[in-house]
Scaffold this motif. Structure first.
Motif, PDB file in Angstrom:
ATOM      1  N   THR A  51      -2.632   9.379  -5.219  1.00 59.12           N
ATOM      2  CA  THR A  51      -2.251  10.498  -5.541  1.00 59.12           C
ATOM      3  C   THR A  51      -1.168  11.098  -6.954  1.00 59.12           C
ATOM      4  O   THR A  51      -0.927  11.898  -7.719  1.00 59.12           O
ATOM      5  CB  THR A  51      -2.854  12.273  -5.387  1.00 59.12           C
ATOM      6  N   SER A  52      -0.475  10.141  -6.553  1.00 59.87           N
ATOM      7  CA  SER A  52       1.056   9.993  -6.880  1.00 59.87           C
ATOM      8  C   SER A  52       1.104   9.385  -8.097  1.00 59.87           C
ATOM      9  O   SER A  52       1.744   9.166  -9.439  1.00 59.87           O
ATOM     10  CB  SER A  52       2.260   9.877  -6.615  1.00 59.87           C
ATOM     11  N   LEU A  53      -0.412   8.340  -8.716  1.00 59.20           N
ATOM     12  CA  LEU A  53      -0.623   7.195 -10.236  1.00 59.20           C
ATOM     13  C   LEU A  53      -0.333   7.820 -11.524  1.00 59.20           C
ATOM     14  O   LEU A  53      -0.956   9.374 -11.525  1.00 59.20           O
ATOM     15  CB  LEU A  53      -1.363   6.773  -9.740  1.00 59.20           C
ATOM     16  N   ARG A  54       0.968   7.905 -11.888  1.00 60.34           N
ATOM     17  CA  ARG A  54       0.641   8.291 -13.259  1.00 60.34           C
ATOM     18  C   ARG A  54       0.089   6.769 -14.964  1.00 60.34           C
ATOM     19  O   ARG A  54      -0.256   7.660 -15.089  1.00 60.34           O
ATOM     20  CB  ARG A  54       2.581   8.347 -14.177  1.00 60.34           C
ATOM     21  N   GLU A  55       0.249   6.280 -14.281  1.00 57.95           N
ATOM     22  CA  GLU A  55      -0.094   4.919 -15.484  1.00 57.95           C
ATOM     23  C   GLU A  55      -0.584   3.765 -14.831  1.00 57.95           C
ATOM     24  O   GLU A  55      -0.170   3.216 -13.245  1.00 57.95           O
ATOM     25  CB  GLU A  55       2.325   4.110 -15.935  1.00 57.95           C
ATOM     26  N   LEU A  56      -2.346   3.127 -14.807  1.00 57.22           N
ATOM     27  CA  LEU A  56      -2.878   2.595 -14.589  1.00 57.22           C
ATOM     28  C   LEU A  56      -3.003   1.460 -15.678  1.00 57.22           C
ATOM     29  O   LEU A  56      -3.418   1.554 -16.991  1.00 57.22           O
ATOM     30  CB  LEU A  56      -4.359   3.609 -14.147  1.00 57.22           C
ATOM     31  N   ASP A  57      -2.799   0.148 -15.101  1.00 64.31           N
ATOM     32  CA  ASP A  57      -4.091  -0.907 -16.233  1.00 64.31           C
ATOM     33  C   ASP A  57      -4.461  -1.585 -15.151  1.00 64.31           C
ATOM     34  O   ASP A  57      -4.577  -1.987 -14.310  1.00 64.31           O
ATOM     35  CB  ASP A  57      -2.318  -1.465 -16.446  1.00 64.31           C
ATOM     36  N   ILE A  58      -6.126  -2.075 -15.871  1.00 66.93           N
ATOM     37  CA  ILE A  58      -6.607  -2.640 -14.967  1.00 66.93           C
ATOM     38  C   ILE A  58      -7.139  -3.544 -15.919  1.00 66.93           C
ATOM     39  O   ILE A  58      -8.201  -4.061 -15.828  1.00 66.93           O
ATOM     40  CB  ILE A  58      -7.437  -1.218 -13.722  1.00 66.93           C
TER      41      ILE A  58
ATOM     42  N   LEU B 260       2.692   5.244  -4.941  1.00 67.94           N
ATOM     43  CA  LEU B 260       2.980   4.574  -6.197  1.00 67.94           C
ATOM     44  C   LEU B 260       2.933   5.387  -7.685  1.00 67.94           C
ATOM     45  O   LEU B 260       1.600   6.114  -8.006  1.00 67.94           O
ATOM     46  CB  LEU B 260       1.095   3.690  -5.723  1.00 67.94           C
ATOM     47  N   GLU B 261       3.264   5.162  -8.441  1.00 68.19           N
ATOM     48  CA  GLU B 261       3.112   5.603  -9.446  1.00 68.19           C
ATOM     49  C   GLU B 261       2.825   5.235 -11.123  1.00 68.19           C
ATOM     50  O   GLU B 261       2.425   5.716 -11.983  1.00 68.19           O
ATOM     51  CB  GLU B 261       4.324   6.310 -10.071  1.00 68.19           C
ATOM     52  N   VAL B 262       3.568   3.646 -10.214  1.00 69.95           N
ATOM     53  CA  VAL B 262       2.508   2.672 -11.397  1.00 69.95           C
ATOM     54  C   VAL B 262       1.808   1.826 -10.963  1.00 69.95           C
ATOM     55  O   VAL B 262       2.462   0.518  -9.890  1.00 69.95           O
ATOM     56  CB  VAL B 262       3.917   2.311 -12.326  1.00 69.95           C
ATOM     57  N   LEU B 263       0.541   1.158 -11.574  1.00 70.83           N
ATOM     58  CA  LEU B 263      -0.331   0.012 -10.713  1.00 70.83           C
ATOM     59  C   LEU B 263      -0.552  -1.063 -11.722  1.00 70.83           C
ATOM     60  O   LEU B 263      -1.041  -0.331 -12.880  1.00 70.83           O
ATOM     61  CB  LEU B 263      -1.298   0.790 -10.078  1.00 70.83           C
ATOM     62  N   ASP B 264      -0.032  -2.375 -11.872  1.00 67.83           N
ATOM     63  CA  ASP B 264      -0.805  -3.348 -13.124  1.00 67.83           C
ATOM     64  C   ASP B 264      -1.308  -4.518 -12.359  1.00 67.83           C
ATOM     65  O   ASP B 264      -1.147  -5.017 -11.989  1.00 67.83           O
ATOM     66  CB  ASP B 264       0.242  -3.384 -13.553  1.00 67.83           C
ATOM     67  N   VAL B 265      -2.845  -4.240 -12.153  1.00 68.95           N
ATOM     68  CA  VAL B 265      -3.300  -5.121 -11.853  1.00 68.95           C
ATOM     69  C   VAL B 265      -4.831  -5.837 -12.850  1.00 68.95           C
ATOM     70  O   VAL B 265      -5.259  -7.166 -12.712  1.00 68.95           O
ATOM     71  CB  VAL B 265      -4.645  -5.209 -10.476  1.00 68.95           C
ATOM     72  N   SER B 266      -3.974  -5.875 -14.257  1.00 75.19           N
ATOM     73  CA  SER B 266      -4.075  -6.842 -15.310  1.00 75.19           C
ATOM     74  C   SER B 266      -4.137  -8.202 -15.720  1.00 75.19           C
ATOM     75  O   SER B 266      -3.689  -8.640 -14.934  1.00 75.19           O
ATOM     76  CB  SER B 266      -4.118  -5.958 -16.664  1.00 75.19           C
ATOM     77  N   GLY B 267      -4.812  -8.611 -15.811  1.00 71.97           N
ATOM     78  CA  GLY B 267      -5.287 -10.045 -16.076  1.00 71.97           C
ATOM     79  C   GLY B 267      -5.993 -11.124 -15.615  1.00 71.97           C
ATOM     80  O   GLY B 267      -5.533 -12.139 -15.309  1.00 71.97           O
ATOM     81  N   ASN B 268      -6.309 -10.084 -13.721  1.00 75.13           N
ATOM     82  CA  ASN B 268      -6.775 -10.908 -13.131  1.00 75.13           C
ATOM     83  C   ASN B 268      -8.794 -11.114 -13.442  1.00 75.13           C
ATOM     84  O   ASN B 268      -9.305 -11.310 -14.309  1.00 75.13           O
ATOM     85  CB  ASN B 268      -6.392 -10.388 -11.715  1.00 75.13           C
ATOM     86  N   ALA B 269      -9.006 -11.578 -11.720  1.00 74.78           N
ATOM     87  CA  ALA B 269     -10.405 -11.679 -12.000  1.00 74.78           C
ATOM     88  C   ALA B 269     -11.445 -10.316 -11.622  1.00 74.78           C
ATOM     89  O   ALA B 269     -11.866 -10.680 -10.310  1.00 74.78           O
ATOM     90  CB  ALA B 269     -11.257 -12.999 -12.045  1.00 74.78           C
ATOM     91  N   LEU B 270     -10.552  -9.355 -11.202  1.00 76.52           N
ATOM     92  CA  LEU B 270     -11.416  -8.744 -10.148  1.00 76.52           C
ATOM     93  C   LEU B 270     -12.156  -7.994 -10.866  1.00 76.52           C
ATOM     94  O   LEU B 270     -12.325  -7.701 -11.733  1.00 76.52           O
ATOM     95  CB  LEU B 270     -10.219  -6.787  -9.872  1.00 76.52           C
ATOM     96  N   GLU B 271     -13.919  -7.388  -9.746  1.00 74.49           N
ATOM     97  CA  GLU B 271     -14.423  -6.779 -10.626  1.00 74.49           C
ATOM     98  C   GLU B 271     -15.204  -5.844  -9.715  1.00 74.49           C
ATOM     99  O   GLU B 271     -14.431  -5.547  -8.585  1.00 74.49           O
ATOM    100  CB  GLU B 271     -15.152  -8.413  -9.976  1.00 74.49           C
ATOM    101  N   GLY B 272     -16.300  -5.292  -9.895  1.00 68.44           N
ATOM    102  CA  GLY B 272     -16.847  -4.248  -9.532  1.00 68.44           C
ATOM    103  C   GLY B 272     -16.479  -3.010  -9.362  1.00 68.44           C
ATOM    104  O   GLY B 272     -15.692  -2.890 -10.075  1.00 68.44           O
ATOM    105  N   MET B 273     -17.375  -2.231  -8.193  1.00 65.29           N
ATOM    106  CA  MET B 273     -16.986  -0.452  -8.392  1.00 65.29           C
ATOM    107  C   MET B 273     -15.617  -0.779  -7.706  1.00 65.29           C
ATOM    108  O   MET B 273     -15.141  -1.304  -7.032  1.00 65.29           O
ATOM    109  CB  MET B 273     -17.745   0.254  -7.773  1.00 65.29           C
TER     110      MET B 273
ATOM    111  N   LYS C  28      -1.748   9.727 -16.224  1.00 67.35           N
ATOM    112  CA  LYS C  28      -1.536   9.495 -17.281  1.00 67.35           C
ATOM    113  C   LYS C  28      -1.502   8.916 -18.604  1.00 67.35           C
ATOM    114  O   LYS C  28      -2.399   9.164 -19.458  1.00 67.35           O
ATOM    115  CB  LYS C  28       0.674  10.396 -17.705  1.00 67.35           C
ATOM    116  N   VAL C  29      -1.254   7.268 -18.065  1.00 66.95           N
ATOM    117  CA  VAL C  29      -1.723   6.510 -18.782  1.00 66.95           C
ATOM    118  C   VAL C  29      -2.703   5.695 -18.500  1.00 66.95           C
ATOM    119  O   VAL C  29      -2.407   5.421 -16.792  1.00 66.95           O
ATOM    120  CB  VAL C  29      -0.340   5.594 -19.588  1.00 66.95           C
ATOM    121  N   LEU C  30      -3.906   5.107 -19.130  1.00 62.95           N
ATOM    122  CA  LEU C  30      -4.586   4.622 -18.549  1.00 62.95           C
ATOM    123  C   LEU C  30      -4.949   3.363 -19.316  1.00 62.95           C
ATOM    124  O   LEU C  30      -5.209   3.483 -20.057  1.00 62.95           O
ATOM    125  CB  LEU C  30      -5.770   5.296 -18.295  1.00 62.95           C
TER     126      LEU C  30
END
Length: 1172
Positions: free
Chosen positions: A481-488, A459-472, A509-511
């Motif tokens: 380890t392949s992740l380049r872009e993450l949107d939480i 996985l290189e790009v993960l977007d879970v934005s705009g939800n109600a996820l919580e906790g650590m 690279k992008v957070l």
């Protein structure tokens, strides 16, 4: 002899060296002189907003280095000339209806000196054609290398096609956004078949009919044909007389936004090379017959978005039985790789009709009617599928089968906008090849599971934005380890300041972590993160109370950042300039909305990549450092507003050649505005509002070279603006917006503003202007917004003032007089008309119904009279009406109840978006755009504000609240008759005020349907009968008054909102009773008893009135006779009396007395209304 040859050889070499040196000395890097002169001849025609300021008349100046010019590196001759939007600024908008008024004719012979020209861009310049005998055909013999010609966004028509057809070297021709019709010159488009080398032709956004396809049939070299947004319709297989297409090389065909409104797609023979077909937005409906696509054997991309297709059908005349068995529902395009089906009506059965598309690599079916679960077995035919877009449907779950090939091949999955079960994250791990997973706004709740999704090691790009996820974040997160872009962003995650959960993600690279919660981690954690980010956004993060509000510690270890947004976090301390020093490639730094203190200082080291800095809304003090100019030589945008900076504006800002957007508003700056800053030419938006700047503002305005938006409001500029000879200057034609409100100006309004022909928004409110509105303002044909309120303007509104695009007019708080003339007549674009607080008289004109877009009408506190015109009922966009404090009479028009009072976004000024993005690093820019990390700044700082009296107070409405606000205020007039029951149909109204009139009758029970009403005032009328008990159903009601009427009976039950109203809501009605009034309702009181009492009261009242009138008349006669007798007997008193009467006659005027009485009445009425 040998010596002679040796000498001859040496001499020859010396001569050659001299010749070479001479050639080197003669051949400079500069362009040819005659081409430089030719460019200077072009400059006066293409220099809108001084965009060609680098084209200087200095002999020897290298025109190859001029902006918009490109030369051959060897011959130094021009090969590319980009003059797009240099005569007509593109942000002005492309107006086909009014644009012809500004069209001009081009003399193309001016381009003849550029013999090696390959590319010529002339889009967006209001060109209406070419001069006779000086057309493009004249260029054909000289400009034999011209391959690219862009004439889009002009006002060209078919007459230019003849001259264009002679440019045989053309390979690319863009004629989009013009006025071609294909009928006025029948052979025009046929002549284009002479262009044997033409590969790309764009005719989009014209008015072409189907005949254009016939004219294009012989362009055998054509590879790309774009015909979007024309008037094509019907079938495509029979063009004209059954002639077939000969476009054997055509690879891309765009027919989007046309009128193919049937359910058949059919194409003729002759398109065997077609690879891309776009039928976007054609209203294709129902079950689509795709048999005609069988001729497109090499089609790889098909775009059917924005139609109303429900399914596919391919009806076969032959083999009827087979058609019956398989339903004929399968789309058979064996080479198809990309299919767009977004914004249609497909359901989950669509996958079965697509299972013949074995080569499909990308399938997009967003915004359809997919419901419930998707079984991956339905996708197993797509063995080559790599990208699957199924967002914004009603999907709940994805049934996954591990053994299927689709699970192992898919690389990108998009489920945005669905309502998924969080359990999907536990099973998603079977997609072993997945590189992109987007679950934005999917209704995911709770903590992230610690297995499943963590197995996506590719996985290189993960977007879970705009939800109600919580906790650590779980520990398994480090597996990605392949992740380049993450949107939480926009969740409830707890993110430690050290960012420890991300520490092992070495490729990150992008957070984006906006709108989460930052927490303190154990003090012993000292690990250095393995990642080096290029972009980070941590805006609006909630912090725990015990935090010191310092920056996240991991930022100290970052050295490759390009984009940093740490806005609105309340970080304290000094500005972290070390971020700039550590990250030499940093381009954008956003620190607005924090609590950084102290003076601002930067190092003297050159940081050349920074293009944008925003440190607004902090607590910085001192002067703006001059080092900012040398440290950031390529700064494009600088925002330092809402701090406590003082001192003068640094003069060095005027030498920053790239500075385009400068905002120093809301500080304590003083002194004059440097003229060099205004005249520098690169600034487009300058905002200096709400400081202590002073001096003469006229030179600032007139020298605003290239500035489009100029905001100088809220300062101490003084003096008159009229002492200018308009014949001695040319008003800057770049200016679109000027705000000089709230200054200390005086004198008359400047007539020279009428020369600002491109001005769209003008605000001169509360600045001490007097006199009349100049007639020159009638020349502002592009004006959309005008605010001259709170001045001392007098006279009438010029009848010629009727700009074709005017939307918002604010003239309140002046001394304007007279009736409403023909000003604004037939202004169909007018949205807001605010004329409150003037001395306007007469009736509301009947032609007011020509204001078809009018949403806000404010005529409060004038001297209007007559009836409320029924023409108001025809204004279906009306949502706010204020006619209070006038002299209107007659009944309330019942048709007002037919108004829908709609929510109107038009009431809000369109401020546009000034998109903030990086420029130097293209890959970083794309990542930022994909994850939505761009910061947005308004392109305009003008704001529409509406003032309206409601809920016993005076309120200002703006922004989105204004779009929802609705209300009618007819108070303080002389209206009579009953309240129309039809007003109960105003179900969307928030405020209704009918107080201080002479209304009679009962309160309509239909008012119980006013479900959105918040304020209802019927006080100070002559209403009778009972208060309808149904009004207790009004759950939104906050303020209610029926005081000082003739109401009787029991007040409504004190429940719901009526339980909050106190005695003063009902006072002045002696026959009302109820607990709140401390007056019990007698059991014997019945409707008949009440009626009798009322009748008796009426009779008693009649007798009392008669007695009063008789006694008053007798007393009056007695007093009058007594005065006559006394004056007759005493001559001294007689002379004194007549002397007093004479003085009164010479010094008093009945008009003054009338006006004083009216003003006194209005003041008393307003005071009473607010007191309620």
């Amino acid at each position: 002899m040998m010596m002679e040859w040796k000498w001859l050889r040496l001499i020859r070499m010396a001569v050659m060296l001299l010749v070479l040196e001479g050639c080197r000395w003669c051949t400079t890097d500069a362009c040819l002189e005659h081409e430089r002169i030719a460019l200077l001849h072009l400059k006066p025609f293409f220099n809108y907003g001084n965009q060609l300021q680098s084209w200087v008349e200095v002999k020897g100046s290298d025109c190859c280095k001029w902006k918009r010019v490109e030369c051959n590196t060897t011959t130094r001759r021009l090969i590319k000339l980009s003059l797009n939007s240099t005569r007509w600024f593109d942000n002005m908008g492309y107006d086909m209806d009014n644009g012809n008024l500004n069209a001009w004719y081009l003399n193309t012979s001016m381009f003849l000196p550029f013999e090696e020209l390959k590319s010529l861009y002339l889009s967006g310049n209001a060109i209406g054609g070419d001069l006779e005998n000086e057309g493009f055909g004249k260029l054909s013999s000289t400009l034999s290398n011209l391959e690219i010609l862009d004439l889009s966004y002009n006002y060209l028509n078919d007459s230019i096609l003849l001259s264009l057809s002679e440019l045989s070297s053309l390979r690319y021709l863009d004629l989009s956004y013009n006025q071609f019709e294909g009928s006025s010159h029948p052979r025009g488009f046929q002549l284009l078949s002479r262009l044997n080398n033409l590969e790309t032709l764009d005719l989009s956004w014209n008015s072409l009919k189907n005949s254009i396809l016939f004219h294009m049939r012989n362009l055998s070299s054509l590879k790309t044909l774009r015909l979007r947004r024309n008037q094509l319709k019907g079938r495509l297989d029979h063009i004209q007389d059954g002639t077939q297409w000969r476009l054997t090389n055509l690879e891309e065909l765009d027919l989007s936004n046309n009128l193919f409104r049937n359910n058949t797609i059919s194409f003729p023979q002759g398109l065997s090379s077609l690879k891309s077909l776009t039928l976007y937005n054609n209203s294709l409906q129902g079950s689509l017959d795709t048999k005609g696509l069988s001729n497109l054997t090499n089609l790889k991309k098909l775009d059917l978005r924005w139609n109303q297709i429900e399914s596919f059908q391919s009806f076969k005349v032959m083999k009827l039985y087979k058609s019956f068995v398989d339903g004929g529902s399968k789309l058979e395009l064996t080479h198809l790789e990309v299919l767009y089906l977004d914004y249609n009506l497909f359901n989950t059965s669509v996958f079965a009709s697509l299972n013949k598309l074995s080569n499909l690599k990308s399938l997009s079916i967003n915004y359809n009617q997919l419901k419930g679960s998707i079984d991956t077995k339905d996708l197993e035919a797509f063995i080559n599928l790599r990208e699957l877009y199924m967002g914004y449907n009603e999907l709940k779950d994805l049934v996954i089968h591990q053994e299927l090939n689709v699970s192992s091949n898919v690389e990108e999955l998009y489920f945005d906008g669905s309502t998924l079960n969080t359990n999907i994250l536990q099973s998603i791990g079977v997609f072993a090849s997945l590189k992109t997973l987007s679950l934005h706004d999917c209704g995911l709740i709770g903590p992230l599971p610690n297995h499943g999704w963590c197995d996506l090691r590719n996985l290189e790009v993960l977007d879970v934005s705009g939800n109600a996820l919580e906790g650590m974040l779980p520990h398994c997160f480090s597996n990605l380890t392949s992740l380049r872009e993450l949107d939480i962003s926009a969740n409830r995650f707890q993110i430690p300041l050290s960012f420890a959960p991300f520490a092992n993600l070495s490729n990150l690279k992008v957070l984006s972590g906006d709108e989460n919660k930052m927490v303190m981690e154990p003090s012993f954690y000292t690990s250095v993160p393995k990642f080096q980010l290029t972009s980070i956004s941590l805006s609006k993060c909630i912090t725990s109370q015990q935090l010191n509000l310092e920056l996240p510690t991991f930022l100290y270890y970052q050295y490759d950042l390009r984009y940093v947004d740490l806005s609105h976090n309340n970080f304290s301390g000094t500005v972290p300039t070390w971020l700039l020093e550590n990250n030499t490639k940093l381009e954008v730094l956003i620190l607005m909305g924090n609590s950084f203190t102290g003076p601002l200082s930067f190092s003297s080291a050159l940081i050349s990549n920074v293009s944008s800095i925003d440190i607004s809304e902090n607590k910085l003090q001192g002067q703006i450092p001059t080092s900012i100019c040398s440290t950031f030589p390529h700064l494009w945008r600088l925002f330092l507003s809402k701090n406590a900076f003082e001192g003068n504006i640094p003069l060095c800002l005027s030498v920053m050649k790239d500075l385009s957007f400068l905002d120093l508003s809301n500080n304590q700056l003083y002194g004059k505005v440097p003229e060099e800053l205004i005249a520098k030419g690169s600034l487009t938006i300058l905002r200096l509002s709400n400081n202590k700047l002073s001096g003469n503002v006229v030179p600032v305005v007139l020298n605003s070279n290239g500035v489009q938006n100029l905001y100088l409001d809220g300062n101490n500029f003084s003096g008159e603006m009229t002492n200018v000879d308009s014949s001695t200057f040319e008003f800057p034609n770049s200016i679109r917006e000027i705000d000089l409100s709230n200054n200390k100006l005086h004198g008359k309004l400047p007539r020279w503003i009428g020369n600002a022909s491109f001005l769209e928004r003008l605000a001169l409110s509360n600045s001490g202007f007097e006199g009349s509105i100049p007639m020159e303002f009638c020349k502002l044909n592009r004006l959309e917004f005008l605010d001259l309120s709170q001045n001392h303007l007098s006279g009438s509104i010029p009848s010629c003032f009727n700009p074709p695009n005017i939307e918002h007019v604010h003239l309140h708080g002046n001394r304007l007089r007279g009736p409403l003339s023909l000003a604004f007549y037939n202004s169909s674009s007018l949205v807001t008309l605010d004329l409150r607080g003037n001395n306007l008289t007469g009736n509301i004109p009947k032609w007011i119904d020509t204001f078809s877009s009018l949403s806000v009408l404010l005529l409060k506190d004038n001297h209007f009279h007559g009836k409320v015109p029924i023409q108001l009922c025809k204004l279906h966009s009306l949502s706010i009406i204020d006619l209070s404090q006038n002299m209107f009479s007659g009944p309330i028009p019942s048709c007002l109840g037919n108004l829908s009072l709609p929510m109107q976004t038009k009431k809000i000024l369109d401020i546009g978006i000034y998109r903030q993005s990086t420029e130097e690093d293209e890959s970083t820019r794309i990542m930022i755009a994909n994850l939505g990390l761009d910061s947005y700044y308004p392109y305009s700082y003008f704001e529409e504000v509406i003032e309206f009296t409601t809920k016993s107070g005076f309120y200002s409405y703006k922004g989105h609240i204004l779009s929802y606000m609705t209300g009618i205020d007819l108070s303080c007039n002389n209206l009579t008759g009953h309240i129309p029951p039809e007003l109960g149909n105003l179900s969307e109204i928030h405020s209704l005020n009918l107080s201080h009139n002479k209304l009679t009758g009962v309160i309509p029970s239909s008012f119980s349907k006013l479900h959105q009403i918040e304020s209802l005032d019927l006080s100070y009328n002559n209403l009778s009968g009972e208060i309808p008990n149904q009004l207790v159903e009004l759950n939104s009601l906050e303020v209610f008054s029926v005081a000082f009427n003739n109401l009787s009976g029991s007040i409504p039950e004190p429940k719901a909102q009526f339980g909050t109203f106190i005695e003063n809501s009902y006072e002045g009605n002696p026959f009302l009773c109820g607990v709140i009034l401390h007056k019990s309702c007698s059991k014997t009181d019945s409707p008949s008893t009440i009626s009798t009492v009322s009748e008796d009261k009426g009779e008693d009242g009649l007798i009392d009135t008669y007695d009063f009138c008789v006694s008053f008349l007798v007393s009056y006669v007695v007093v009058l006779l007594t005065i006559f007798v006394v004056l007759y007997i005493n001559p001294y008193w007689r002379r004194a009396w007549f002397s007093l009467v004479g003085k009164c006659i010479t010094t008093c005027h009945y008009s003054n007395v009338g006006n004083s009485y009216l003003s006194h009445f209005q003041a008393m009425c307003l005071a009473t209304q607010i007191a309620i």
